[in-house]
Scaffold this active site. Structure first.
Site, PDB file in Angstrom:
ATOM      1  N   CYS A 161       0.854  -1.186   0.000  1.00 50.99           N
ATOM      2  CA  CYS A 161       0.000   0.000   0.000  1.00 50.99           C
ATOM      3  C   CYS A 161       0.894   1.242   0.000  1.00 50.99           C
ATOM      4  O   CYS A 161       2.077   1.173   0.357  1.00 50.99           O
ATOM      5  CB  CYS A 161      -0.890  -0.038   1.246  1.00 50.99           C
ATOM      6  N   HIS A 162       0.332   2.389  -0.384  1.00 52.31           N
ATOM      7  CA  HIS A 162       1.120   3.628  -0.369  1.00 52.31           C
ATOM      8  C   HIS A 162       1.608   3.973   1.036  1.00 52.31           C
ATOM      9  O   HIS A 162       2.620   4.670   1.188  1.00 52.31           O
ATOM     10  CB  HIS A 162       0.301   4.786  -0.956  1.00 52.31           C
ATOM     11  N   THR A 163       0.914   3.517   2.063  1.00 51.36           N
ATOM     12  CA  THR A 163       1.377   3.769   3.428  1.00 51.36           C
ATOM     13  C   THR A 163       2.683   3.041   3.690  1.00 51.36           C
ATOM     14  O   THR A 163       3.580   3.559   4.362  1.00 51.36           O
ATOM     15  CB  THR A 163       0.307   3.342   4.442  1.00 51.36           C
ATOM     16  N   HIS A 217       1.006  -4.250   5.809  1.00 47.08           N
ATOM     17  CA  HIS A 217      -0.209  -4.302   6.625  1.00 47.08           C
ATOM     18  C   HIS A 217      -1.421  -4.809   5.847  1.00 47.08           C
ATOM     19  O   HIS A 217      -2.505  -4.925   6.412  1.00 47.08           O
ATOM     20  CB  HIS A 217      -0.514  -2.934   7.230  1.00 47.08           C
ATOM     21  N   GLU A 218      -1.257  -5.123   4.562  1.00 45.71           N
ATOM     22  CA  GLU A 218      -2.338  -5.735   3.783  1.00 45.71           C
ATOM     23  C   GLU A 218      -1.992  -7.198   3.566  1.00 45.71           C
ATOM     24  O   GLU A 218      -1.020  -7.504   2.862  1.00 45.71           O
ATOM     25  CB  GLU A 218      -2.477  -5.046   2.415  1.00 45.71           C
ATOM     26  N   CYS A 243     -10.606  -3.682  20.303  1.00 42.41           N
ATOM     27  CA  CYS A 243     -10.493  -4.499  21.517  1.00 42.41           C
ATOM     28  C   CYS A 243     -11.849  -5.029  21.958  1.00 42.41           C
ATOM     29  O   CYS A 243     -11.953  -6.077  22.586  1.00 42.41           O
ATOM     30  CB  CYS A 243      -9.831  -3.705  22.644  1.00 42.41           C
ATOM     31  N   CYS A 271     -13.450  -1.165  25.182  1.00 42.24           N
ATOM     32  CA  CYS A 271     -13.304   0.234  25.564  1.00 42.24           C
ATOM     33  C   CYS A 271     -14.545   1.045  25.172  1.00 42.24           C
ATOM     34  O   CYS A 271     -15.419   0.578  24.435  1.00 42.24           O
ATOM     35  CB  CYS A 271     -12.051   0.838  24.923  1.00 42.24           C
ATOM     36  N   CYS A 300     -14.988   1.296  21.332  1.00 40.59           N
ATOM     37  CA  CYS A 300     -15.495   0.086  20.676  1.00 40.59           C
ATOM     38  C   CYS A 300     -16.974  -0.134  20.958  1.00 40.59           C
ATOM     39  O   CYS A 300     -17.700  -0.694  20.133  1.00 40.59           O
ATOM     40  CB  CYS A 300     -14.685  -1.137  21.112  1.00 40.59           C
ATOM     41  N   CYS A 354     -10.451   2.619  18.262  1.00 37.08           N
ATOM     42  CA  CYS A 354     -10.367   1.876  19.520  1.00 37.08           C
ATOM     43  C   CYS A 354      -9.439   2.632  20.453  1.00 37.08           C
ATOM     44  O   CYS A 354      -8.422   3.178  20.020  1.00 37.08           O
ATOM     45  CB  CYS A 354      -9.824   0.469  19.251  1.00 37.08           C
ATOM     46  N   ARG A 406      -6.244   1.531  18.095  1.00 32.16           N
ATOM     47  CA  ARG A 406      -6.464   2.322  16.880  1.00 32.16           C
ATOM     48  C   ARG A 406      -5.159   2.470  16.107  1.00 32.16           C
ATOM     49  O   ARG A 406      -4.067   2.304  16.661  1.00 32.16           O
ATOM     50  CB  ARG A 406      -7.024   3.695  17.220  1.00 32.16           C
ATOM     51  N   CYS A 436      -6.915  -3.280   4.071  1.00 33.66           N
ATOM     52  CA  CYS A 436      -6.653  -1.839   3.984  1.00 33.66           C
ATOM     53  C   CYS A 436      -7.405  -1.194   2.826  1.00 33.66           C
ATOM     54  O   CYS A 436      -8.517  -0.726   2.991  1.00 33.66           O
ATOM     55  CB  CYS A 436      -5.160  -1.548   3.868  1.00 33.66           C
ATOM     56  N   ARG A 466      -2.729  -3.172  -6.983  1.00 34.12           N
ATOM     57  CA  ARG A 466      -2.226  -4.058  -5.934  1.00 34.12           C
ATOM     58  C   ARG A 466      -1.429  -5.179  -6.578  1.00 34.12           C
ATOM     59  O   ARG A 466      -1.926  -5.898  -7.440  1.00 34.12           O
ATOM     60  CB  ARG A 466      -3.367  -4.633  -5.096  1.00 34.12           C
TER      61      ARG A 466
END
Length: 397
Positions: A65-67, A88-89, A118, A121, A124, A132, A136, A197, A392
């Protein structure tokens, strides 16, 4: 695969996962980022067993991903942390769970979540947010929550940092149990990896954040995976006009497949994009989605919406310290602007339903996969993204 010697393994839908590594350190391959813009290094790393309320996952597919790209480039100095395992994907299979984990077990098919849930909290328990209080999205976080330590280390024992609570550029990773969701074991793990993502963020922005209505008009600024997902989400909700805006005319080919009806290349105009859109739509679109992370583009997206009711949703990551280019009085014209994290989906409680809708054809996930490569060619996959040639590129581990 990880270095397991001749230890016995169990097969889950053709993917072999060790069944006697529970509680042991696993040695496996990972793509380690050692510094900004340095090629990722495929090397052996050690992955510790999951601690209390943690899950260790065998990653089967991951994408970029671009992140990930921004972190690798080191664009935000405050978020730099090396060596680090990005990614993260992804989608994978649970190898083992830590003490206290009751909603997952070995062999479950799962998707990691950079924006966790979670479930306990005040956030959530609220229907007003998908953030979260504990889990988060946090690009600054680089270690596990329970003890402030990393579960990754090099072969000489030096720690390697985590990324976005997931670190999927590794054959095995450890995540908080609130940062992983169980999915249908019959679903394609390759397709499901897209839901962790980009696709969820874009589609969710149209469905949840904007709540696009049938017959409405939409403008999408930036036609990467997130922008195209926003277009696909808007089409699924009955938008009749979807205008794509990008400086790359090749993007409209895929955009039309995703539901776009018109395309604007700012380079072809002698006036501002918002003026062009207002003329095309008799006053502006009902919804605009900013997916570039560019402040000038954000202003165009904001002004392209209809006064009185127009809504702009920010999806691009704005790393610059510059502030939003909107005068407070401009909000008195009735236009609104908001941000969207993970498409306002609550990952653990809502993503399985979204996955089911994708399996039923509401969103065609195949269209987002433009390239497939083995994990060993991850640097080539990064280059494809840099050059704008891929939406992707899915890597198989």
């Amino acid at each position: 695969m990880g270095s397991m010697g001749d230890e016995s393994k169990e097969s889950f839908n053709g993917v072999f996962v060790p069944n006697d590594t529970r509680g042991k350190v696993i040695t496996c391959k990972a793509a380690v980022a050692w510094g900004p813009k340095e090629p990722l290094v495929i090397q052996d790393v050690q992955v510790d067993p999951p601690q209390s309320m943690e899950v260790r996952i065998k990653i089967v597919f991951t994408s970029i991903c671009h992140t990930d790209l921004s972190a690798w480039l080191g664009e935000n100095e405050n978020q730099r942390a090396f060596p680090r395992i990005l990614g993260h994907e992804a989608a994978g299979i649970v190898e083992s769970v830590g003490e206290g984990v009751i909603d997952m077990k070995e062999g479950d098919h799962v998707v990691p979540l950079f924006n966790g849930e979670c479930g306990d909290c005040v956030y959530c328990k609220s229907e007003k947010t998908n953030l979260c209080g504990k889990l988060r999205v946090n690009p600054m976080k680089r270690v596990m929550s329970i003890d402030g330590k990393s579960r990754f280390s090099s072969m000489d024992g030096k720690p390697i940092y985590h990324f976005l609570s997931t670190s999927t550029f590794s054959e095995y990773t450890v995540v908080d149990s609130g940062c992983v969701v169980k999915i249908d074991p019959n679903a394609s793990l390759k397709k499901m990896s897209l839901l962790s993502c980009g696709v969820s963020t874009g589609v969710g922005a149209a469905w949840n954040t904007a709540n696009v209505q049938p017959g409405s008009t939409v403008a999408v600024f930036g036609l990467g995976a997130v922008g195209l997902a926003a277009a696909a989400g808007a089409r699924a909700k009955g938008a009749t006009r979807i205008i794509g805006v990008d400086i790359n005319p090749d993007k409209f080919v895929k955009g039309k497949i995703m539901g776009m009806t018109e395309f604007i290349n700012p380079k072809d105009l002698k006036r501002c994009v918002n003026e062009e859109i207002k003329e095309l739509t008799e006053g502006g679109v009902d919804y605009s989605f900013e997916c570039t992370g560019n402040l000038e583009v954000l202003r165009e997206a904001f002004l392209s919406t209809h006064d009185g009711w127009g809504l702009t949703v920010i999806l691009g990551i704005h790393g610059s310290p510059r502030l939003m280019p909107v005068h407070p009085m401009e909000l008195f014209d009735g236009r609104r602007i908001t941000g969207s994290v993970f498409g306002d989906f609550k990952g653990k409680s809502q993503l399985p339903q979204f996955a089911e809708e994708c399996l039923n054809g509401v969103i065609n996930l195949d269209e987002f996969i433009t390239h497939e490569l083995p994990f060993s060619k991850i640097n080539e996959a990064f280059q494809l993204l840099i050059e704008g040639k891929s939406l992707r590129c899915v890597l198989q581990l």
